[in-house]
Design a protein around this motif. Structure first.
Motif, PDB file in Angstrom:
ATOM      1  N   ALA A 133      -2.922  -6.573   5.860  1.00 54.91           N
ATOM      2  CA  ALA A 133      -3.859  -5.842   5.002  1.00 54.91           C
ATOM      3  C   ALA A 133      -5.213  -6.533   4.910  1.00 54.91           C
ATOM      4  N   ALA A 134      -5.242  -7.846   5.110  1.00 51.57           N
ATOM      5  CA  ALA A 134      -6.507  -8.600   5.069  1.00 51.57           C
ATOM      6  C   ALA A 134      -7.208  -8.624   6.423  1.00 51.57           C
ATOM      7  N   GLY A 135      -6.586  -8.024   7.457  1.00 55.14           N
ATOM      8  CA  GLY A 135      -7.182  -7.990   8.788  1.00 55.14           C
ATOM      9  C   GLY A 135      -6.792  -9.163   9.671  1.00 55.14           C
ATOM     10  N   LYS A 136      -5.914 -10.048   9.186  1.00 58.77           N
ATOM     11  CA  LYS A 136      -5.462 -11.210   9.965  1.00 58.77           C
ATOM     12  C   LYS A 136      -4.491 -10.759  11.051  1.00 58.77           C
ATOM     13  N   LEU A 137      -4.733 -11.227  12.267  1.00 57.76           N
ATOM     14  CA  LEU A 137      -3.887 -10.877  13.404  1.00 57.76           C
ATOM     15  C   LEU A 137      -2.691 -11.813  13.503  1.00 57.76           C
ATOM     16  N   ASN A 182      10.221  -1.734  13.578  1.00 60.36           N
ATOM     17  CA  ASN A 182       8.788  -1.480  13.659  1.00 60.36           C
ATOM     18  C   ASN A 182       8.088  -2.259  12.551  1.00 60.36           C
ATOM     19  N   PRO A 183       7.004  -2.973  12.848  1.00 62.64           N
ATOM     20  CA  PRO A 183       6.331  -3.789  11.838  1.00 62.64           C
ATOM     21  C   PRO A 183       5.691  -3.006  10.696  1.00 62.64           C
ATOM     22  N   MET A 184       5.557  -1.700  10.821  1.00 62.88           N
ATOM     23  CA  MET A 184       5.014  -0.912   9.707  1.00 62.88           C
ATOM     24  C   MET A 184       5.910  -1.035   8.477  1.00 62.88           C
ATOM     25  N   ARG A 185       7.196  -1.250   8.695  1.00 64.90           N
ATOM     26  CA  ARG A 185       8.121  -1.396   7.569  1.00 64.90           C
ATOM     27  C   ARG A 185       7.850  -2.661   6.765  1.00 64.90           C
ATOM     28  N   ASP A 186       7.104  -3.589   7.349  1.00 68.46           N
ATOM     29  CA  ASP A 186       6.730  -4.822   6.663  1.00 68.46           C
ATOM     30  C   ASP A 186       5.271  -4.793   6.202  1.00 68.46           C
ATOM     31  N   GLY A 187       4.660  -3.616   6.199  1.00 70.44           N
ATOM     32  CA  GLY A 187       3.287  -3.474   5.738  1.00 70.44           C
ATOM     33  C   GLY A 187       2.241  -3.908   6.744  1.00 70.44           C
ATOM     34  N   LEU A 188       2.625  -4.067   8.004  1.00 74.88           N
ATOM     35  CA  LEU A 188       1.700  -4.491   9.052  1.00 74.88           C
ATOM     36  C   LEU A 188       1.224  -3.290   9.852  1.00 74.88           C
ATOM     37  N   THR A 189       0.043  -3.402  10.437  1.00 72.26           N
ATOM     38  CA  THR A 189      -0.512  -2.342  11.273  1.00 72.26           C
ATOM     39  C   THR A 189      -0.388  -2.741  12.737  1.00 72.26           C
ATOM     40  N   PRO A 190       0.424  -2.020  13.525  1.00 71.00           N
ATOM     41  CA  PRO A 190       0.535  -2.329  14.952  1.00 71.00           C
ATOM     42  C   PRO A 190      -0.751  -2.006  15.702  1.00 71.00           C
TER      43      PRO A 190
END
Length: 191
Positions: free
Chosen positions: A130-134, A144-152
């Protein structure tokens, strides 16, 4: 809602010799299509019958999740390729990769290692929080990482069906060739 296999943005032979038309016939045309068909059958009469794919990935479980996530993951995977696409990240994405990993080459090495060392079947992902950190994450099976609040931002499918017809058990060679058809323009747009 009924899901359909999305059209590829390139001809099935466009990624040769790195990903063969035969592999796309099986991986995209048979495996991906089977996930679409299974998902359509499984959601009938459930609360997910009219849900979009992202909602299914984030909120379902069991067979609906497994097939829904595989539809989403595979669509995301196939749409990031081009025979003559952008070969290096640019602009803001490049700056973010360099800030997090030191250089594009260091990132590629770390990502390739994550894809090569994932035990069993699954996915390696470049994601942002959410902070833009890769970061680079590995997921097993349909996760899928979306389940952990991450943007693929990009993914490498390391299920054997993604490479076995072309590379047999040489997953590292498949990963090496993955970079040759990855279109960084698509990844940049996702960023």
């Amino acid at each position: 809602m009924s899901f359909e296999l999305p059209a590829l943005p390139y001809a099935k032979n466009a990624l040769e010799p790195y990903i063969s038309e035969k592999t796309l016939d099986f991986h995209y045309g048979k495996h991906h299509q089977a996930y679409v068909n299974n998902l359509n059958n499984l959601i009938q009469g459930t609360k997910f019958e009219t849900a979009d794919l992202e909602t299914i990935v984030k909120e379902s479980d069991g067979g609906i999740f497994n097939n829904g996530a595989q539809v989403w993951n595979h669509t995301f995977y196939f749409m990031q390729f081009a025979a003559d696409g952008c070969k290096e990240p640019k602009d803001e994405l490049k700056k973010a990769i360099e800030a997090e990993f030191g250089s594009v080459e260091s990132f590629k090495d770390a990502f390739s290692k994550a894809a090569a060392t994932l035990f069993g079947s699954g996915w390696a992902w470049l994601v942002k929080d959410a902070a833009g950190k890769l970061s680079i994450v590995q997921t097993s099976n349909a996760a899928n990482p979306m389940r952990d609040g991450l943007t693929p931002l990009m993914t490498c499918d390391v299920w054997e069906h993604a490479y076995y017809l072309d590379k047999q058990n040489a997953r590292p060679k498949y990963i090496e060739d993955f970079w040759k058809v990855l279109d960084w323009k698509v990844v940049s747009e996702r960023f």
